[in-house]
Design a protein around this motif. Structure first.
Motif, PDB file in Angstrom:
ATOM      1  N   UNK A   1       1.113  -0.967  -0.012  1.00 57.75           N
ATOM      2  CA  UNK A   1      -0.028   0.091  -0.123  1.00 57.75           C
ATOM      3  C   UNK A   1       0.944   1.335   0.062  1.00 57.75           C
TER       4      UNK A   1
ATOM      5  N   UNK B   1      -8.760 -11.770  12.986  1.00 55.66           N
ATOM      6  CA  UNK B   1      -9.596 -11.911  13.993  1.00 55.66           C
ATOM      7  C   UNK B   1     -11.104 -12.359  14.533  1.00 55.66           C
ATOM      8  N   UNK B   2     -11.331 -12.392  12.965  1.00 57.06           N
ATOM      9  CA  UNK B   2     -13.241 -12.307  13.119  1.00 57.06           C
ATOM     10  C   UNK B   2     -13.747 -14.156  13.458  1.00 57.06           C
TER      11      UNK B   2
ATOM     12  N   UNK C   1       3.218 -10.593   6.270  1.00 58.51           N
ATOM     13  CA  UNK C   1       3.442  -9.896   5.633  1.00 58.51           C
ATOM     14  C   UNK C   1       4.745 -11.075   5.034  1.00 58.51           C
TER      15      UNK C   1
ATOM     16  N   UNK D   1      -5.573 -10.137   8.615  1.00 57.01           N
ATOM     17  CA  UNK D   1      -5.517 -10.085  10.241  1.00 57.01           C
ATOM     18  C   UNK D   1      -7.197  -9.929  10.305  1.00 57.01           C
ATOM     19  N   UNK D   2      -8.029  -9.820   9.312  1.00 53.14           N
ATOM     20  CA  UNK D   2      -9.269 -10.213   9.904  1.00 53.14           C
ATOM     21  C   UNK D   2     -10.144 -11.175  10.368  1.00 53.14           C
TER      22      UNK D   2
ATOM     23  N   UNK E   1       3.120  -1.305   4.296  1.00 50.62           N
ATOM     24  CA  UNK E   1       1.958  -2.527   4.124  1.00 50.62           C
ATOM     25  C   UNK E   1       1.509  -3.457   3.869  1.00 50.62           C
ATOM     26  N   UNK E   2       2.121  -4.345   3.977  1.00 53.28           N
ATOM     27  CA  UNK E   2       2.051  -5.591   2.276  1.00 53.28           C
ATOM     28  C   UNK E   2       0.344  -5.393   2.275  1.00 53.28           C
TER      29      UNK E   2
ATOM     30  N   UNK F   1      -1.166 -11.497  17.328  1.00 51.57           N
ATOM     31  CA  UNK F   1      -1.785 -10.700  15.898  1.00 51.57           C
ATOM     32  C   UNK F   1      -0.315 -10.160  15.543  1.00 51.57           C
ATOM     33  N   UNK F   2       0.158  -9.564  16.084  1.00 52.71           N
ATOM     34  CA  UNK F   2       1.093  -9.125  15.930  1.00 52.71           C
ATOM     35  C   UNK F   2       1.965  -9.933  14.933  1.00 52.71           C
TER      36      UNK F   2
ATOM     37  N   UNK G   1      -2.457  -7.733   4.217  1.00 55.03           N
ATOM     38  CA  UNK G   1      -2.074  -7.915   5.417  1.00 55.03           C
ATOM     39  C   UNK G   1      -4.026  -7.571   6.023  1.00 55.03           C
ATOM     40  N   UNK G   2      -4.192  -6.816   5.322  1.00 54.25           N
ATOM     41  CA  UNK G   2      -5.576  -6.182   6.620  1.00 54.25           C
ATOM     42  C   UNK G   2      -6.805  -7.518   6.303  1.00 54.25           C
ATOM     43  N   UNK G   3      -6.697  -7.745   5.218  1.00 52.82           N
ATOM     44  CA  UNK G   3      -7.474  -8.902   5.121  1.00 52.82           C
ATOM     45  C   UNK G   3      -7.737 -10.102   6.043  1.00 52.82           C
TER      46      UNK G   3
ATOM     47  N   UNK H   1       5.472  -5.177  10.054  1.00 52.14           N
ATOM     48  CA  UNK H   1       4.177  -4.164  11.463  1.00 52.14           C
ATOM     49  C   UNK H   1       4.633  -3.191  11.928  1.00 52.14           C
TER      50      UNK H   1
ATOM     51  N   UNK I   1      -9.261 -15.958  16.197  1.00 49.54           N
ATOM     52  CA  UNK I   1      -9.990 -15.555  18.017  1.00 49.54           C
ATOM     53  C   UNK I   1     -11.937 -15.533  18.324  1.00 49.54           C
TER      54      UNK I   1
END
Lengths: 395, 395
Positions: A25, A52-53, A288, A48-49, A40-41, A280-281, A44-46, A226, A56
């Protein structure tokens, strides 16, 4: 179009790594601070979603097994290993670099023969390593001997237990002679511990080949893991059985869920673990690392040197004589993947650069620092950075 | 409907904390493992998307200032402080619990008078604390004295530098007498270091009120910070000026960006920091803490005791005599927020419970552990868990 602009365009067109930029990005900023925080590659946000969802949020505790959380530190270590020239099973990820320096220095002092009571510390080290080495020395009863890397061979002696060195000087970008200094330490009967914060992901390191004893490194600079992503610890295969951590947390136990009051260390890189991993980290880092698929560190190094050469050439062409002085070595063998320019009024100059879309950073009092991350920085970026620097300096 | 089912319904209807459940991502599982990994607060994935895409992806390095990354450890510490009875400025977040135990034990040994050479260790401690305390003792030259919490007063003496105690026994759920044992340590001239992993977010702790010297705690259990989220370190105000960390990383320096080779510690809780904070894990924790807005720890405690009372009552009513024995104290003053049942074939029984949607965990060899997290566990959950347990045990 100027000659240098044209050359930049041609170099970018010929650059086999240029398509990697699309993996990140980025905007129209010239981002030359990837040696402090990698970009940010995109994917990564997808990822991590999902962590998380689903991992976790839905699987919850089951993810320790079913999503592979428990084994993440050694699995991600094995992903980093080829990037720094290590075989699988020698790297574990977790904790900060400083905490890993503590593990490495104390463990190395215990691996060294007991009559050796000196730790030789790189005078140009990133300060945190020095603070931690001093604390380790205080606790293990060693004496700290501070020496410039070039003076390290002369500082070594029969009392030297270990040397702690930075592979690349964070301030000047000087690349130290890892093979030579490691060999010198060994010739003196000492261990070599290397900090790879500014070389991991920037150039070939060759940990196994050069016989490094222990090493630590950062993953949020050239490895794009990150902000504050966990660091890594390398322990040479020959030292693993005797590796004696000062931080023997439960996740480094041979059978952690036995919950024994007595500590029995696990075998292999797992022994470098401490507490519950910061998942998470850690999983952001793991995601990444996908950007390295199919990339060789030799190609990264070749482009890095070409980029920093070209940037220095542009600076020389554009910036009025005497306004900046490079403190980064001209010789390729002595250069990491950054260029540091000494400059009067550096703080104001860096502020003006950032305001004009060229992001580097300042190292007080007078260093402008520009990091070149070959996966997403191109030659046109280098040319523009030098041009804007010249404008800011009133050329 | 059975009498207990009706009672559960009435209790849930009257429960002022019941609406908090909607703040979490849950399904029809009875999740009684929040004492190991807290459930996901619903809003966290969106907050993390912003952290990833905007703070890291767009602002990049600027986020250390502009997104408040740099000050996150002490800011989040101040969010946790009221939950454990601490004033602002006494808690810092970062690193794992084990790493913080190391900081706390070594620092406490340095705060204690120099002629005191013993560390009294809780014999029922979570093992990691014991491994770390043993390592700390080895490095500081202290002797480890292992004692059951009930025997700690007798183990204290003129040689005791500090005691390291778990506030709640992770295995049995026994709540230790933090005020009494802290006072006993002080009466003997020693410091009291508490591990709050199983009490932070579960019950009132009163760190300041009870004069605790140092404390550490976990944020991924009752505080729902996410898998392996960073731990916290508390240093009493009276000890802050002399707090002498064995891990003096650069982010605990009074002027970190001066990059001095000499270490000058910062004032206050910041001194407990080490390396670069793991921002992704840390900001997920920060977001998670929103679920505590408007919740008092007294209300949490009242519901926790009512839940565990009710669960024990249901177990007694449903489960055939002699199949399980509670090892959790019946007296409220001695009970944390979990119920542990000794049970033959516990591993198979827990497997069957999980297969039927009741998630607790096993502590080898024979303990079924059920954690009650008052923000999202209700009385109907407690009744169902006991009923399914009875079914699994063939009632």
């Amino acid at each position: 179009m100027s000659d240098l602009k044209e050359r930049a365009q041609a170099l970018d067109t010929a650059d086999a790594l240029a398509p990697c930029r699309e993996l990140f990005t980025l905007d129209d900023t010239v981002y030359l601070d990837g040696n402090s925080l990698g970009a940010l590659p995109r994917h990564v946000p997808d990822r991590m979603r999902d962590v998380l969802t689903r991992q976790w949020g839905e699987l919850r505790i089951r993810s320790w097994d079913e999503s592979g959380w428990w084994t993440a530190p050694e699995r991600i270590g094995d992903r980093i290993a080829p990037l720094v020239g290590a075989a699988p099973g020698r790297i574990v990820v977790g904790d900060s670099t400083s905490v890993n320096v503590f593990k490495a220095v104390v463990a190395a002092s215990r691996l060294a023969p007991g009559d050796r009571d000196e730790i030789v510390l790189d005078a140009t080290t990133f300060p945190s390593d020095g603070y931690i080495a001093e604390s380790a020395a205080r606790m293990t009863g060693h004496r700290l001997v501070v020496a410039d890397p070039s003076d390290v061979p002369a500082a070594l002696g029969p009392r030297t237990a270990l040397v702690l060195l930075n592979h690349v000087d964070y301030r000047t970008g000087r690349l130290q002679d890892l093979p030579g200094l490691t060999a010198a330490a060994h010739a003196a009967g000492a261990l070599a511990v290397w900090d790879l914060c500014h070389s991991a992901g920037a150039l070939p390191v060759g940990l196994d080949t050069h016989g490094v004893d222990l090493a630590v490194g950062c993953t949020y600079k050239y490895l794009n893991g990150g902000p504050g992503s966990p660091a890594f610890l390398y322990v040479a295969e020959r030292h693993q059985a005797a590796f004696d951590s000062p931080l023997p947390g439960w996740t480094s136990h041979a059978d952690p869920f036995a919950m024994d009051l007595g500590y029995t260390p696990a075998e292999g890189s797992v022994r470098g673990r401490v507490g519950t991993p910061d998942i998470l980290s850690m999983l952001a880092l793991e995601a990444s690392l996908d950007v390295w698929d199919g990339v060789t560190m030799e190609a990264v190094r070749a482009k890095s040197l070409a980029l920093t050469d070209f940037f220095l050439e542009c600076v020389e062409a554009y910036v009025p004589e005497g306004r900046v002085t490079s403190v980064t070595p001209a010789a390729h063998a002595e250069r990491g993947s950054q260029v540091s320019l000494r400059c009067e009024g550096a703080a104001e100059v860096m502020g003006a650069l950032i305001a004009r879309g060229v992001v580097g950073d300042l190292r007080r009092p007078d260093i402008l620092r520009f990091g070149f991350t070959p996966l997403y920085v191109g030659f046109a970026d280098a040319e523009r950075a030098a041009r804007v620097l010249a404008e800011v300096l009133g050329a």
